[in-house]
Write a protein that holds these residues in place. Sequence first.
Motif, PDB file in Angstrom:
ATOM      1  N   THR A 126      26.403  24.992  62.457  1.00  0.00           N
ATOM      2  CA  THR A 126      26.078  25.161  63.875  1.00  0.00           C
ATOM      3  C   THR A 126      25.933  23.747  64.918  1.00  0.00           C
ATOM      4  O   THR A 126      25.547  22.649  63.926  1.00  0.00           O
ATOM      5  N   ALA A 127      26.185  23.591  65.856  1.00  0.00           N
ATOM      6  CA  ALA A 127      25.773  22.288  66.577  1.00  0.00           C
ATOM      7  C   ALA A 127      24.326  22.020  66.477  1.00  0.00           C
ATOM      8  O   ALA A 127      24.061  21.096  66.443  1.00  0.00           O
ATOM      9  N   ALA A 128      23.546  23.128  66.552  1.00  0.00           N
ATOM     10  CA  ALA A 128      22.129  23.060  66.539  1.00  0.00           C
ATOM     11  C   ALA A 128      21.529  22.416  65.032  1.00  0.00           C
ATOM     12  O   ALA A 128      20.952  21.617  65.199  1.00  0.00           O
ATOM     13  N   ALA A 129      22.224  22.748  64.117  1.00  0.00           N
ATOM     14  CA  ALA A 129      22.040  21.985  62.741  1.00  0.00           C
ATOM     15  C   ALA A 129      22.377  20.322  62.911  1.00  0.00           C
ATOM     16  O   ALA A 129      21.705  19.567  62.736  1.00  0.00           O
ATOM     17  N   ALA A 130      23.560  20.310  63.645  1.00  0.00           N
ATOM     18  CA  ALA A 130      23.975  18.742  63.837  1.00  0.00           C
ATOM     19  C   ALA A 130      23.013  18.112  64.549  1.00  0.00           C
ATOM     20  O   ALA A 130      22.613  16.868  64.150  1.00  0.00           O
ATOM     21  N   ARG A 131      22.551  18.744  65.360  1.00  0.00           N
ATOM     22  CA  ARG A 131      21.368  18.037  66.393  1.00  0.00           C
ATOM     23  C   ARG A 131      20.088  17.682  65.570  1.00  0.00           C
ATOM     24  O   ARG A 131      19.637  16.567  65.980  1.00  0.00           O
ATOM     25  N   LYS A 132      19.882  18.476  64.672  1.00  0.00           N
ATOM     26  CA  LYS A 132      18.567  18.233  63.806  1.00  0.00           C
ATOM     27  C   LYS A 132      19.068  17.009  62.734  1.00  0.00           C
ATOM     28  O   LYS A 132      18.320  16.324  62.384  1.00  0.00           O
ATOM     29  N   GLN A 133      20.395  17.342  62.210  1.00  0.00           N
ATOM     30  CA  GLN A 133      20.694  16.475  61.243  1.00  0.00           C
ATOM     31  C   GLN A 133      20.927  14.778  61.657  1.00  0.00           C
ATOM     32  O   GLN A 133      20.366  14.060  60.880  1.00  0.00           O
ATOM     33  N   ALA A 134      21.255  14.625  62.768  1.00  0.00           N
ATOM     34  CA  ALA A 134      21.834  13.495  63.261  1.00  0.00           C
ATOM     35  C   ALA A 134      20.730  12.426  63.263  1.00  0.00           C
ATOM     36  O   ALA A 134      20.582  11.226  62.769  1.00  0.00           O
ATOM     37  N   PRO A 135      19.382  12.782  63.892  1.00  0.00           N
ATOM     38  CA  PRO A 135      18.294  11.866  63.719  1.00  0.00           C
ATOM     39  C   PRO A 135      17.993  11.776  62.164  1.00  0.00           C
ATOM     40  O   PRO A 135      17.204  10.613  61.937  1.00  0.00           O
ATOM     41  N   ILE A 136      17.853  12.399  61.655  1.00  0.00           N
ATOM     42  CA  ILE A 136      17.612  12.390  59.896  1.00  0.00           C
ATOM     43  C   ILE A 136      18.480  11.375  59.399  1.00  0.00           C
ATOM     44  O   ILE A 136      18.013  10.549  58.622  1.00  0.00           O
ATOM     45  N   VAL A 137      19.721  11.447  59.626  1.00  0.00           N
ATOM     46  CA  VAL A 137      20.904  10.548  59.280  1.00  0.00           C
ATOM     47  C   VAL A 137      20.605   9.013  59.505  1.00  0.00           C
ATOM     48  O   VAL A 137      20.531   8.171  58.895  1.00  0.00           O
ATOM     49  N   ALA A 138      20.095   9.141  60.827  1.00  0.00           N
ATOM     50  CA  ALA A 138      19.940   7.707  61.469  1.00  0.00           C
ATOM     51  C   ALA A 138      18.677   7.168  60.986  1.00  0.00           C
ATOM     52  O   ALA A 138      18.885   5.989  60.373  1.00  0.00           O
ATOM     53  N   VAL A 139      17.754   7.691  60.766  1.00  0.00           N
ATOM     54  CA  VAL A 139      16.361   7.148  60.384  1.00  0.00           C
ATOM     55  C   VAL A 139      16.675   6.763  58.736  1.00  0.00           C
ATOM     56  O   VAL A 139      16.199   5.752  58.124  1.00  0.00           O
ATOM     57  N   ASN A 140      17.154   7.551  58.187  1.00  0.00           N
ATOM     58  CA  ASN A 140      17.691   7.276  56.450  1.00  0.00           C
ATOM     59  C   ASN A 140      18.404   6.377  56.283  1.00  0.00           C
ATOM     60  O   ASN A 140      18.322   5.300  55.569  1.00  0.00           O
ATOM     61  N   LEU A 141      19.410   6.059  57.168  1.00  0.00           N
ATOM     62  CA  LEU A 141      20.547   5.240  56.856  1.00  0.00           C
ATOM     63  C   LEU A 141      20.147   3.820  57.106  1.00  0.00           C
ATOM     64  O   LEU A 141      20.432   2.897  56.424  1.00  0.00           O
ATOM     65  N   LEU A 142      19.230   3.872  58.265  1.00  0.00           N
ATOM     66  CA  LEU A 142      18.558   2.391  58.487  1.00  0.00           C
ATOM     67  C   LEU A 142      17.634   2.016  57.325  1.00  0.00           C
ATOM     68  O   LEU A 142      17.531   0.770  57.277  1.00  0.00           O
ATOM     69  N   SER A 143      16.776   2.829  56.922  1.00  0.00           N
ATOM     70  CA  SER A 143      15.789   2.556  55.725  1.00  0.00           C
ATOM     71  C   SER A 143      16.533   2.107  54.503  1.00  0.00           C
ATOM     72  O   SER A 143      16.431   1.123  53.996  1.00  0.00           O
ATOM     73  N   VAL A 144      17.831   2.700  54.306  1.00  0.00           N
ATOM     74  CA  VAL A 144      18.713   2.391  53.171  1.00  0.00           C
ATOM     75  C   VAL A 144      19.228   0.972  53.522  1.00  0.00           C
ATOM     76  O   VAL A 144      19.428   0.196  52.804  1.00  0.00           O
ATOM     77  N   LEU A 145      20.021   0.843  54.621  1.00  0.00           N
ATOM     78  CA  LEU A 145      20.365  -0.428  55.201  1.00  0.00           C
ATOM     79  C   LEU A 145      19.556  -1.579  54.856  1.00  0.00           C
ATOM     80  O   LEU A 145      19.669  -2.917  54.520  1.00  0.00           O
ATOM     81  N   ASN A 146      18.121  -1.407  55.132  1.00  0.00           N
ATOM     82  CA  ASN A 146      16.925  -2.265  55.004  1.00  0.00           C
ATOM     83  C   ASN A 146      16.571  -2.479  53.666  1.00  0.00           C
ATOM     84  O   ASN A 146      15.415  -3.277  53.247  1.00  0.00           O
ATOM     85  N   GLY A 147      17.400  -1.825  52.750  1.00  0.00           N
ATOM     86  CA  GLY A 147      16.895  -2.058  51.211  1.00  0.00           C
ATOM     87  C   GLY A 147      15.734  -1.213  50.616  1.00  0.00           C
ATOM     88  O   GLY A 147      15.181  -1.402  49.676  1.00  0.00           O
ATOM     89  N   ALA A 148      15.382  -0.119  51.418  1.00  0.00           N
ATOM     90  CA  ALA A 148      14.528   0.861  51.107  1.00  0.00           C
ATOM     91  C   ALA A 148      15.115   2.319  50.828  1.00  0.00           C
ATOM     92  O   ALA A 148      16.460   2.169  50.795  1.00  0.00           O
ATOM     93  N   ALA A 149      14.434   3.208  50.674  1.00  0.00           N
ATOM     94  CA  ALA A 149      14.718   4.508  50.084  1.00  0.00           C
ATOM     95  C   ALA A 149      14.810   5.279  51.660  1.00  0.00           C
ATOM     96  O   ALA A 149      14.266   5.031  52.464  1.00  0.00           O
ATOM     97  N   ALA A 150      15.649   6.775  51.367  1.00  0.00           N
ATOM     98  CA  ALA A 150      15.704   7.567  52.405  1.00  0.00           C
ATOM     99  C   ALA A 150      14.443   8.267  52.554  1.00  0.00           C
ATOM    100  O   ALA A 150      13.545   8.450  51.470  1.00  0.00           O
ATOM    101  N   THR A 151      13.705   8.378  53.937  1.00  0.00           N
ATOM    102  CA  THR A 151      12.308   8.732  54.042  1.00  0.00           C
ATOM    103  C   THR A 151      12.234   9.994  54.374  1.00  0.00           C
ATOM    104  O   THR A 151      10.987  10.774  54.319  1.00  0.00           O
ATOM    105  N   HIS A 152      13.130  10.664  55.043  1.00  0.00           N
ATOM    106  CA  HIS A 152      12.885  11.886  55.689  1.00  0.00           C
ATOM    107  C   HIS A 152      13.784  12.874  55.482  1.00  0.00           C
ATOM    108  O   HIS A 152      14.950  12.637  54.832  1.00  0.00           O
TER     109      HIS A 152
END
Length: 408
Positions: A307-333
């Motif tokens: 659902t679109a509601a699922a994507a709405r919740k998933q997008a911030p999770i991907v954003a914060v986890n991607l930036l964490s990995v990009l900076n050399g750390a692990a996915a956090t959320h």
Amino acid sequence: MTQHQIVIIGGGSAGIATAASLLKRQRGLDIAVVEPSDDHFYQPGWTMVGGGIFQAATTRRSMASVMPSGVTHIKGAAASFQPAENQVTLADGRTIQYKMLVVATGITAAWDAIPGLNETLGSNGVTSNYRFDLAPYTYKLAMGLKKGRAIFTQPPMPIKCPGAPQKAMYLSCSNWEKIGILGDIDVQFHTAGPSLFGIKEYVPPLMEYIKRYDAQLNFGSKLVAVDGPNRKATFAQTDADGKTSQTVLDFDMLHVTPPQRAVEAVAKSLLADATGFVDVSPKTLQHTRFANVFGLGDGCNTPNSKTAAAARKQAPIVAVNLLSVLNGAAATHAYDGYGSCPLTVEHGRAIVAEFGYGGKLLPSFPWDSTKPRWLGWQLKANFLPWLYWNAMLKGREWLAAPLERHTD
């Protein structure tokens, strides 16, 4: 060959929301969104178009108008993925290299999987709210029907918005009830699944509307062929013992939900699991084999409702986890599997179904979510479209900010 720090494949709700959420956290990121279309659609609104509540034009905006400022729009479609080389090849032969990849390709409607369907869509009483150009025909058919048989279908999972097939039925029935002709129409719902809805708590209130509209439920019934000119639909009916037989039914109106499958370019790639969908952790949404790849939306293999509601919740999770990995750390959320389906059971009332992994109810409001409510209708008709255009696609994460940390 071009290079970008972050490449997002898909400019639908998941892709645009992810780009916006990334930029909310770190301005100046080099992000490219690969998307062939010039238009962006609010697809949850198509059910309301089919029910006569929205005009189709209100569900479409230009891709340029929703693309976040500073993001490069690469107009094209991904043809293949080379994750070992951090590269995507487009249909026109162009290649793009990335440091981080987000796959948000969505799911493909397989209209061609049902013989005779493509040739008759939009005519001979055959319609679908799963297409922008056909949703107005659903309403036209419903309002033009005075008596006869109206059939609504639901194919095997996975499909996007699993509640939409029956919402088309409820809104049509509500229209027929209002003008006093419901009793003259044989309403049938044919679903390939074993139940009306996947979350058991919502089945009893939905069954009350099935009774109210005197709709005939047919479980284990899959549409396999359509003869539009003769207005005949063929169904494969599977009984409790697993035996399948075919039934041919006449119809005056046929609302079809198409079978759906993984996007071919993804299914053929090393990013896919055995089902063809992007193989990600159901919590972090990080790829199970390629650490610099994330997937979300209808095109990934997480066991949540698409659902679109699922994507709405998933997008911030991907954003914060991607930036964490990009900076050399692990996915956090972690994503909890949240999905929502406002079931428009009649004009003016909706059951707002909210749930997560394992069928756990995840209500956002202080009421019994199994009850049809006027406020639920207002949410679907007025608030959610506004939230989509003005918050979700702009990185404003009201009721969607990632809170749960990933600990295992």
